[in-house]
Design an enzyme around this catalytic site. Sequence first.
Site, mmCIF file in Angstrom:
data_model
loop_
_atom_site.group_PDB
_atom_site.id
_atom_site.type_symbol
_atom_site.label_atom_id
_atom_site.label_comp_id
_atom_site.label_asym_id
_atom_site.label_seq_id
_atom_site.Cartn_x
_atom_site.Cartn_y
_atom_site.Cartn_z
ATOM 1 N N ARG A 33 10.955 -1.567 6.900
ATOM 2 C CA ARG A 33 11.638 -2.506 7.780
ATOM 3 C C ARG A 33 12.982 -2.920 7.194
ATOM 4 O O ARG A 33 13.970 -3.021 7.879
ATOM 5 C CB ARG A 33 10.747 -3.741 7.958
ATOM 6 C CG ARG A 33 10.821 -4.296 9.345
ATOM 7 C CD ARG A 33 9.800 -5.354 9.586
ATOM 8 N NE ARG A 33 9.225 -5.835 8.331
ATOM 9 C CZ ARG A 33 8.142 -6.562 8.246
ATOM 10 N NH1 ARG A 33 7.518 -6.895 9.335
ATOM 11 N NH2 ARG A 33 7.661 -6.963 7.090
ATOM 12 N N LYS A 44 -13.291 -4.678 10.293
ATOM 13 C CA LYS A 44 -13.944 -3.684 9.423
ATOM 14 C C LYS A 44 -15.406 -3.470 9.838
ATOM 15 O O LYS A 44 -15.906 -2.345 9.818
ATOM 16 C CB LYS A 44 -13.852 -4.145 7.972
ATOM 17 C CG LYS A 44 -12.407 -4.164 7.470
ATOM 18 C CD LYS A 44 -12.300 -4.905 6.143
ATOM 19 C CE LYS A 44 -10.861 -4.975 5.668
ATOM 20 N NZ LYS A 44 -10.678 -5.952 4.589
ATOM 21 N N VAL A 64 0.836 -1.205 0.000
ATOM 22 C CA VAL A 64 0.000 0.000 0.000
ATOM 23 C C VAL A 64 0.873 1.259 0.000
ATOM 24 O O VAL A 64 0.599 2.219 -0.745
ATOM 25 C CB VAL A 64 -0.975 -0.009 1.198
ATOM 26 C CG1 VAL A 64 -1.850 1.228 1.173
ATOM 27 C CG2 VAL A 64 -1.833 -1.252 1.170
HETATM 28 N N1 HSE Z 1 -6.667 -8.660 3.596
HETATM 29 C C1 HSE Z 1 -7.618 -7.659 3.291
HETATM 30 C C2 HSE Z 1 -8.615 -8.226 2.301
HETATM 31 C C3 HSE Z 1 -6.927 -6.456 2.722
HETATM 32 O O1 HSE Z 1 -8.350 -9.266 1.712
HETATM 33 O O2 HSE Z 1 -9.675 -7.655 2.122
HETATM 34 C C4 HSE Z 1 -7.749 -5.224 2.728
HETATM 35 O O3 HSE Z 1 -8.137 -4.857 4.003
#
Ligand code: HSE
Length: 445
Positions: free
Chosen positions: A52, A212, A21
């Site tokens: 990192r 989420k 990202v």
């Molecule tokens: N791992 C998450 C997904 C990435 O597959 O939706 C986005 O939040």
Amino acid sequence: MTAQPQNNTPVRIGLLGLGTVGGGVVNVLNRNGAEIARRAGRPIEVIHASARNLDAPRICPLEGMMVTTNPMEVVENPDVDVVVELIGGIKPAGDLIKRALELGKPVVTANKALIAHDGMALFETAQKYNATVAFEAAVAGGIPIIKAIREGLAGNRIEWLAGIINGTGNYILTAMRDDGRAFAEVLAEAQYLGYAEADPTFDVEGVDAAHKLTILAATAFGMPLKFDDVYTEGIGDIEIADVNYAREFGYQIKHLGIARRRDDGIELRVHPTLIPEKRLLANVDGVQNAILVWGDAVGPTMYYGAGAGAEPTASAVIADLVDVVRTMTADPMHRVPHLAVVPDEVADLPVVPIESIDTAYYLRIAVLDRPGVLARIAKILADNDISIEAMMQKEMTEDERTLPIVMLTHKVRERAMNRAIANIEALDTVRGSVVRMRVETLKGA
Ligand code: HSE
């Protein structure tokens, strides 16, 4: 009216994390910088970044920025105006964000785990130091769902929302359904494409979706973030047989996050769900995400797009950056509040236990081919006030010793269903556990 003088000094960004990202953010800022500056009113430049491992391969160039392995150095650099946190995880991301806020620096983050667990404390710190935490990228990748709920639907009482909010899981379910491909193989592909979490069990077991959903519900209902109260079931136990039976009934299996307002509280749950195949949501495939939001005034609205990946997530990060830049001079009391309602109005709504929800069910029961089996199952269901909506009994194949009975029920209280399933499993003509999945008709959506 005379035009206001423009402050064209660049806003200087400190970027924590140069992975998928972070790299996407740098690339999109490089490519669309002029257009983004027109929107924000000022250019946005990454001047200092942390990674990192400085020697790791990257998807973006690092020209024009200092790079370090020490993220705190970036946060504390006095030339950095805004911190973008794309490291993920609780530690050290939480400490870095806290420090940035204490320095009065606005923070943009894609860190759903951190917001879901510690968001309330971070928002409080932000308010104390006249800063803000923006987290659009934390939910559903590129879909501007936080903005839609917080601003676009501000006139509504939101009744419920249901979403496909994990791209990796949806990618896996789609590939299993369409190509009959093995779970592990598709997961490895999602990891390679940068969709999966660092720990992919978060995707598969529904933890990522629960993070989420926590954020969506808090924003939709103006309630505190209650990650620990989310009921969570993963997709690891879904079998191809159930995907196929569901389709015979006219349904698709999707891994949904559901938040629903009730008189006695809020339902918060993530689990595999059968939904009628004619619903838009049933046709959201691959890494795409979609969230269906029901507002009392607007009715159903649906938001669809890429839920993961470098540039879709960068799109949400940069939208937040533009917002932050636009509001840098605004009085803190007149900024859009973190959870859509002003801080004093956040209402501590109870989350109802999963045994108290009412849903329809899909059941698959493996039985021995004996007279009266079906009658005994039907009696148990009737005794628990459970009404059957549709039923199929399949023939036994040569290598099987049981017959599958597959059914859909009408809505029932989960507690009654648990009782019925326990009684069915105790029958001497029933083998193994009953496969059960909740069904949502999403009527009218
Ligand atoms: N791992 C998450 C997904 C990435 O597959 O939706 C986005 O939040």
